[in-house]
Design an enzyme around this catalytic site. Structure first.
Site, PDB file in Angstrom:
ATOM      1  N   ALA A  73      -2.420   0.170   6.599  1.00 21.55           N
ATOM      2  CA  ALA A  73      -1.794  -0.711   7.584  1.00 21.55           C
ATOM      3  C   ALA A  73      -1.193   0.116   8.697  1.00 21.55           C
ATOM      4  O   ALA A  73      -0.862   1.296   8.515  1.00 21.55           O
ATOM      5  CB  ALA A  73      -0.716  -1.577   6.926  1.00 21.55           C
ATOM      6  N   ASP A  74      -1.049  -0.507   9.850  1.00 22.15           N
ATOM      7  CA  ASP A  74      -0.393   0.150  10.966  1.00 22.15           C
ATOM      8  C   ASP A  74       0.344  -0.886  11.799  1.00 22.15           C
ATOM      9  O   ASP A  74      -0.126  -2.010  11.964  1.00 22.15           O
ATOM     10  CB  ASP A  74      -1.390   0.902  11.841  1.00 22.15           C
ATOM     11  N   THR A  75       1.500  -0.488  12.299  1.00 19.76           N
ATOM     12  CA  THR A  75       2.344  -1.375  13.113  1.00 19.76           C
ATOM     13  C   THR A  75       2.674  -0.691  14.423  1.00 19.76           C
ATOM     14  O   THR A  75       2.975   0.506  14.440  1.00 19.76           O
ATOM     15  CB  THR A  75       3.663  -1.693  12.370  1.00 19.76           C
TER      16      THR A  75
END
Length: 197
Positions: A73-75
């Site tokens: 995941a990446d934000t």
């Protein structure tokens, strides 16, 4: 018996996965997080989430670990098409908070699930409105240490939540792992709570 590998060092992602009853082990999967020139925020987070999941899958194979799905995941925070990632230092954190003060920005979190049949992704986009911040509030918040490892230099689940006047979207997405989108991806592989239905 674990369900999957988590290709992330984020304590928030670990907490959120545990919250939905998924059993997992962390797997180290470092990737270059430098944005491409003129890369749009949604392209950036999707690319990094995929890269992390693929790196985790490769690490699993290289280490001879049991084959299980890998989640990455990446934000990022986007304000007027500018990406606001994790701050380099206190001054950078303070500068980002000044930019966000009194504005509405987007928080984008992409999730990628790598499994034996390929890779699937989901994207959560939330709009967050910040109250106007004083220099004293910014200085005190930076001094708390909370902004250090967070996109946009704030954590909605901590003291940073005091700055949020309105949220349109996913609270857990802003934290770093949108639970609904993640659960849907997992259910397609027969994993997690939604797979029960």
């Amino acid at each position: 018996m674990i369900d999957l590998y988590l290709a992330s060092g984020s304590p928030r992602r670990r907490e959120l996965l545990a919250q939905i009853g998924v059993t997992f082990e962390k797997i180290s999967a470092p990737v270059d997080e430098t944005p491409f020139a003129d890369e749009l925020a949604h392209d950036y987070v999707l690319r990094l989430a995929r890269a992390k999941a693929e790196a985790g899958w490769q690490a699993m194979q290289e280490q001879g670990l049991p084959a299980r799905p890998v989640i990455g995941a990446d934000t990022t925070v986007a304000l007027d098409d500018h990406l606001l990632g994790k701050p380099d230092d206190d001054a950078h954190a303070a500068a980002m908070l000044r930019l966000l003060s009194g504005t509405t920005h987007e928080v984008l979190t992409a999730v990628a699930l790598r499994h034996e049949n390929g890779i699937e992704t989901a994207l959560s986009i939330s709009k967050v409105r910040f109250a106007p911040l004083t220099e004293a509030q910014i200085a005190a918040y930076v001094a708390s240490g909370e902004p250090h490892d967070k996109a946009g230099s704030y954590g909605i689940q901590g003291l940073g939540g005091l700055f949020v006047e309105h949220l349109d979207g996913s609270f857990t997405g802003v934290m770093g792992l949108p639970l609904h989108e993640t659960a849907v991806l997992l259910a397609r592989q027969g994993l997690g709570f939604l797979a029960q239905g």
